[in-house]
Design a protein around this motif. Structure first.
Motif, PDB file in Angstrom:
ATOM      1  N   GLN A  48       0.835  -1.206   0.000  1.00 51.67           N
ATOM      2  CA  GLN A  48       0.000   0.000   0.000  1.00 51.67           C
ATOM      3  C   GLN A  48       0.863   1.246   0.000  1.00 51.67           C
ATOM      4  O   GLN A  48       1.825   1.356   0.759  1.00 51.67           O
ATOM      5  N   LYS A  76       4.760   2.671   9.579  1.00 49.46           N
ATOM      6  CA  LYS A  76       3.853   1.690  10.174  1.00 49.46           C
ATOM      7  C   LYS A  76       2.428   1.956   9.689  1.00 49.46           C
ATOM      8  O   LYS A  76       1.977   3.097   9.655  1.00 49.46           O
ATOM      9  N   ARG A  77       1.749   0.911   9.318  1.00 50.44           N
ATOM     10  CA  ARG A  77       0.369   1.048   8.832  1.00 50.44           C
ATOM     11  C   ARG A  77      -0.584   1.128  10.016  1.00 50.44           C
ATOM     12  O   ARG A  77      -0.507   0.305  10.945  1.00 50.44           O
ATOM     13  N   LYS A  78      -1.503   2.090   9.970  1.00 50.18           N
ATOM     14  CA  LYS A  78      -2.430   2.280  11.093  1.00 50.18           C
ATOM     15  C   LYS A  78      -3.421   1.132  11.209  1.00 50.18           C
ATOM     16  O   LYS A  78      -3.687   0.638  12.303  1.00 50.18           O
ATOM     17  N   SER A  79      -3.997   0.737  10.078  1.00 50.81           N
ATOM     18  CA  SER A  79      -4.929  -0.399  10.099  1.00 50.81           C
ATOM     19  C   SER A  79      -4.280  -1.562   9.351  1.00 50.81           C
ATOM     20  O   SER A  79      -4.137  -1.532   8.134  1.00 50.81           O
ATOM     21  N   LYS A  80      -3.855  -2.567  10.108  1.00 46.91           N
ATOM     22  CA  LYS A  80      -3.130  -3.688   9.522  1.00 46.91           C
ATOM     23  C   LYS A  80      -4.032  -4.522   8.605  1.00 46.91           C
ATOM     24  O   LYS A  80      -5.230  -4.642   8.846  1.00 46.91           O
ATOM     25  N   ASN A  81      -3.436  -5.116   7.584  1.00 47.96           N
ATOM     26  CA  ASN A  81      -4.121  -6.059   6.701  1.00 47.96           C
ATOM     27  C   ASN A  81      -3.437  -7.418   6.864  1.00 47.96           C
ATOM     28  O   ASN A  81      -2.376  -7.667   6.288  1.00 47.96           O
ATOM     29  N   CYS A  82      -4.061  -8.268   7.663  1.00 45.92           N
ATOM     30  CA  CYS A  82      -3.454  -9.573   7.973  1.00 45.92           C
ATOM     31  C   CYS A  82      -3.423 -10.515   6.774  1.00 45.92           C
ATOM     32  O   CYS A  82      -2.738 -11.539   6.806  1.00 45.92           O
ATOM     33  N   GLU A  88       1.577  -4.880   7.441  1.00 44.17           N
ATOM     34  CA  GLU A  88       1.886  -4.110   8.663  1.00 44.17           C
ATOM     35  C   GLU A  88       2.499  -2.756   8.337  1.00 44.17           C
ATOM     36  O   GLU A  88       2.672  -1.932   9.230  1.00 44.17           O
ATOM     37  N   GLU A  90       3.226   0.558   5.153  1.00 41.89           N
ATOM     38  CA  GLU A  90       2.854   1.224   3.913  1.00 41.89           C
ATOM     39  C   GLU A  90       3.968   2.188   3.546  1.00 41.89           C
ATOM     40  O   GLU A  90       4.892   2.436   4.344  1.00 41.89           O
TER      41      GLU A  90
END
Length: 572
Positions: A48, A76-82, A88, A90
């Motif tokens: 992302q 660091k990504r605020k809303s993680k995409n597992c 984790e 962007e």
């Protein structure tokens, strides 16, 4: 100028704070007003990107599948995409370059697509960007490497054989290529390296293999293409058991190495038993539904239900299916009649309470003997077909598969390989009114059957073998004839004239005079093998640039017409 310092799939949490350069295609764009997000995709993965208002005007000019280069910082990504390996982090972009624009693609470049096959084949270069196709090509590469490693370590020598060869009238239809340098003469594209690998054995090569393109002018389908790839192998001084032992281990090695699947010992079955029990020489053994022959029983006892002059009465027992309603059963029968051309179909439902009903209204008290002959258990459903031998055997085989599909017995991750051996040497060709080779004219007959040559050639068994996995023929081969006298005898019974033998096979019959060793081999369909490994059915998804079922390459519009000048150049 650098296009990238990293790829889109390798960055992770430990890279936070790094300055990076990435290049890739735009998967999606999400405009949230103050911020714009882009999913950037390359060969290695997806990551992302986040853009601030500063680059908003430039970003709004982008579209799906634009090729871009970005400079940015890993944050660091605020809303993680597992669901994403890079989920984790962007990339906070501070510089954007457009490397290439793109029109709106004809379909979404996503793992799952409902786009019809024709469109995806027309734009195959876009289809390859999808992980589903890309990963299939990666798998194909890995399998090809393992094939070469295994065979090379076991003493096989990889040797290329000619693609442009002479046309022979045996086998499938060949693609014909006109010669510019030799007016009126033609090459044929090789259907297989069969004769050349035999010549290599005569030449003293001990073990040969080749991952080779083959060409056959046949109708395409989901598991067959007009050009396909074979794993072609030949060995000197071997018999049937040597081939089966070695190549069973070869297939087991590939399944273990590629999929970590430990295959059980392969089943061994004769051709005649396969036809008798399953009605086909490519039986799917993932489900145990076998044919039951009722002819002897019906001849010995009087059954009101079977007052018929038909030569064959056979059936199958579908376990635990007496709950099928009459409407469901008649739907199956209607399918059999319309799609398979079945004439007389009889059914019996054997209920858990040991009562039964049948499709025949006659009060036939002897039907319990039929049920017992089937060794049916309470709760089973029996189908019985009446008719002529070849027709009914094929129809019942199709019903067997249809019921297995309905009951979801054909599990894609279950593998049941078997060797079919002792296939016929000859088969009768109704069109030409003569016997033809079941495989090819160089297949060795079993010595104990040679006495049948004059009166019963159809009963001669050959030293041949097919490898079947889950109802699909994966490999086929034989021990070859190495005795020139036997070879000439086989040619004679195939109706070949001396002139034809000399013109089409003269080079190999001449070679047979120079101490030909006993030899045999096998060829595996690489496309089919990979497809089976993945639990799929359509080999086109495992070929980079396949043809459709009409043999057309929709992407390059092939085949195409030639202009008069080109036709004149090749003397046509």
């Amino acid at each position: 100028m650098s296009y990238r310092t990293h790829n889109c799939g390798e960055l992770c949490k430990k890279d936070i704070g790094k300055e990076v350069i990435l290049s890739g295609w735009i998967q999606t764009i999400r405009n949230l007003g103050s911020l714009i997000f882009i999913d950037l995709r390359d060969y290695f993965g997806t990551i992302q990107l986040i853009f601030s208002k500063k680059l908003k005007k430039q970003v709004l000019e982008l579209g799906r599948e634009f090729l871009i280069k970005v400079n940015g910082t890993v944050v660091k990504r605020k809303s993680k995409n597992c669901n994403l390996p890079t989920g984790e982090i962007e990339i906070l972009v501070y510089k954007l370059d457009v490397l290439n624009s793109s029109p709106i693609p004809p379909f979404m470049i996503e793992d799952e697509t409902d786009e019809e096959e024709g469109c995806r084949m027309k734009y195959r270069y876009l289809d390859i960007r999808r992980n589903a196709i890309k990963n299939n090509l990666i798998l194909r590469h890995k399998i090809s490497l393992e094939i070469r490693n295994f065979l090379s370590k076991n003493g096989f020598l990889e040797i290329e054989t000619p693609v442009l060869i002479n046309h022979t009238s045996e086998g499938a239809r060949s693609f014909i290529v006109p010669s510019r340098m030799h007016s009126g003469k033609f090459y044929a594209l090789s259907q297989s390296p069969q004769l050349f690998k035999q010549l290599l054995m005569i030449g003293g090569i001990d073990k040969y293999f080749q991952i080779v393109k083959c060409f056959r002018d046949e109708d395409s389908r989901s598991d067959r293409q007009i050009e396909f790839t074979q794993i072609d192998c030949e060995m000197a001084f071997v018999e049937v058991h040597d081939i089966l032992f070695f190549f069973e281990n070869f297939i087991k090695y590939l399944f273990k190495k590629i999929k970590n699947i430990q295959l059980e010992p392969f089943t061994l079955m004769t051709y005649s038993d396969a036809i008798k029990m399953y009605g086909t020489d490519t039986p799917d053994l993932r489900f145990e539904i076998r044919f039951v022959d009722l002819n002897d029983l019906v001849k010995k006892q009087v059954f009101k239900s079977f007052q018929t002059t038909k030569e064959l009465i056979i059936g199958i027992n579908i376990s635990k299916c007496s709950h099928y309603t009459c409407d469901q059963i008649y739907s199956i029968i209607e399918w059999m009649k319309k799609k398979q051309g079945a004439q007389e179909i009889f059914w019996i439902k054997f209920f858990p309470d040991k009562t039964w009903i049948s499709s025949n209204k006659k009060n036939d008290e002897n039907l319990m003997n039929i049920i017992q002959h089937f060794e049916a258990n309470p709760g089973d459903l029996l189908f019985i077909l009446l008719g002529n031998k070849p027709t009914e055997i094929n129809q019942l085989s199709q019903l067997r598969i249809e019921m297995a599909n309905k009951l979801k017995m054909r599990k894609p991750k279950l593998f049941k390989p078997l060797w079919i051996i002792d296939l016929p040497l000859f088969e009768w060709d109704e069109k030409s009114k003569r016997y033809k080779s079941f495989h090819h004219p160089f297949t060795s007959p079993k010595k104990e059957d040679l006495h049948l040559l004059e009166k019963f050639p159809e009963n001669i068994r050959s030293k041949s073998y097919d490898l079947i996995i889950n109802g699909v023929e994966i490999g086929s081969g034989s021990i070859r004839i190495h005795d020139k006298n036997i070879q000439n005898l086989i040619f004679k019974h195939l109706g070949f004239s001396i002139k034809k033998i000399k013109s089409e096979f003269g080079f190999i019959t001449k070679a047979f005079e120079y101490g030909t060793p006993p030899h045999g081999g096998i060829a595996f369909g690489l496309d089919r093998l990979i497809t089976i490994l993945e639990g799929k059915e359509n080999i086109k998804d495992f070929i980079a640039f396949p043809k459709n079922n009409e043999g057309i390459d929709l992407m390059v519009n092939s085949p195409s017409y030639l202009n008069r000048e080109k036709l004149k150049e090749i003397h046509l």
